[in-house]
Write a protein that holds these residues in place. Structure first.
Motif, short mmCIF file in Angstrom:
data_model
loop_
_atom_site.label_atom_id
_atom_site.label_comp_id
_atom_site.label_asym_id
_atom_site.label_seq_id
_atom_site.Cartn_x
_atom_site.Cartn_y
_atom_site.Cartn_z
N GLU A 1 19.69 19.74 -15.76
CA GLU A 1 19.21 21.12 -15.61
C GLU A 1 17.69 21.17 -15.53
OE1 GLU A 1 21.07 23.83 -14.94
OE2 GLU A 1 22.72 22.40 -14.87
N LEU A 2 17.00 20.37 -16.33
CA LEU A 2 15.54 20.31 -16.26
C LEU A 2 15.11 19.73 -14.93
CD1 LEU A 2 12.70 20.55 -17.39
CD2 LEU A 2 13.08 18.41 -18.65
N LYS A 3 15.80 18.70 -14.48
CA LYS A 3 15.53 18.10 -13.17
C LYS A 3 15.62 19.16 -12.07
CE LYS A 3 17.53 14.90 -9.87
NZ LYS A 3 18.74 14.26 -9.45
N LYS A 4 16.69 19.96 -12.09
CA LYS A 4 16.88 21.01 -11.07
C LYS A 4 15.75 22.03 -11.12
CE LYS A 4 21.90 20.84 -11.13
NZ LYS A 4 23.11 21.54 -11.57
N SER A 5 15.36 22.43 -12.33
CA SER A 5 14.27 23.41 -12.47
C SER A 5 12.97 22.86 -11.90
CB SER A 5 14.06 23.78 -13.95
OG SER A 5 15.15 24.48 -14.45
N LEU A 6 12.65 21.62 -12.23
CA LEU A 6 11.40 21.03 -11.73
C LEU A 6 11.42 20.89 -10.21
CD1 LEU A 6 10.86 18.35 -14.51
CD2 LEU A 6 9.50 20.41 -14.14
N GLU A 7 12.55 20.50 -9.66
CA GLU A 7 12.65 20.39 -8.20
C GLU A 7 12.51 21.76 -7.55
OE1 GLU A 7 16.38 18.31 -7.93
OE2 GLU A 7 15.39 16.35 -7.87
N LYS A 8 13.12 22.79 -8.15
CA LYS A 8 13.03 24.16 -7.64
C LYS A 8 11.58 24.64 -7.61
CE LYS A 8 14.44 28.84 -8.88
NZ LYS A 8 15.18 29.65 -9.86
N LEU A 9 10.79 24.19 -8.58
CA LEU A 9 9.39 24.59 -8.68
C LEU A 9 8.45 23.71 -7.86
CD1 LEU A 9 9.53 25.41 -12.46
CD2 LEU A 9 9.11 27.06 -10.61
N GLY A 10 9.01 22.83 -7.06
CA GLY A 10 8.20 22.02 -6.15
C GLY A 10 7.59 20.78 -6.76
N VAL A 11 8.06 20.38 -7.92
CA VAL A 11 7.56 19.14 -8.53
C VAL A 11 8.17 17.97 -7.77
CG1 VAL A 11 7.56 17.71 -10.61
CG2 VAL A 11 7.23 20.19 -10.80
#
Length: 188
Positions: A71-81
């Protein structure tokens, strides 16, 4: 702009910890910002949980190696990290032999030399070979706009910018994670 140290909250009862890593993984190498090869290309890597681990699973498991929940991975990817490479793992309970998924090794690429040592408060070791932070000031002009990074002077620390902090606050999506403003952070 404020910056924050993002780390596992180890004070939560039942928090998980990794007991050891396989011989082909050098934990020190994995915090050096290097583009690491997959640790086990043929099958999913299995990491043993420490015997003291309870049932609590947060978004980060720190220690020998940095693990991020999916879930953290998905959030970071969504934010362009885009400066993190992920390698899925399974966590094994040493008592039962059961495994669980949902985590990946988070290899944060690159180290950034951005601590303003003149404005930070440092406690130098008697040996003169290092120091502990009593307060840390990040020079934003040296971060090159990175949203998440490790410090060159202390790669064990993961730093996030204000944009990520505001997103996590707004969505209340982090579980079992501490975000400490760098100026308020102390190694002790």
């Amino acid at each position: 702009m404020p910056f924050y140290i993002m780390k596992q909250d180890t004070m939560i009862e039942g928090v998980a910890a990794v007991d050891s890593v396989p011989d082909n993984i050098d934990s020190f190498e994995w915090v050096q910002g290097k583009n690491m090869p997959a640790p086990n290309e043929d099958e999913t890597l299995i990491l043993d949980l420490a015997l003291e681990s309870g049932d609590f699973r947060g978004d980060i498991i720190d220690g020998l190696i940095t693990l991020y929940h999916n879930e953290l991975k998905k959030s970071l990817e969504k934010l362009g990290v885009d400066n993190i490479k992920y390698f899925p793992v399974r966590l094994r309970d040493q008592s039962t032999g059961e495994t669980e998924g949902g985590y990946s090794i988070a290899n944060i690429i690159g180290l950034i030399d951005c601590v303003d040592l003149e404005k930070s408060k440092l406690n130098y070791w008697p040996s003169g070979r290092g120091f502990d932070f009593e307060s840390m000031v990040i020079d934003e002009s040296k971060t090159n706009g990175a949203k998440i990074f490790r410090l060159e002077s202390d790669p064990s620390k993961v730093i996030i910018n204000e944009e990520l902090k505001q997103y996590f606050d707004k969505t209340d999506s982090l579980v079992g994670v501490e975000l400490i403003q760098t100026e308020d952070y102390s190694d002790w």
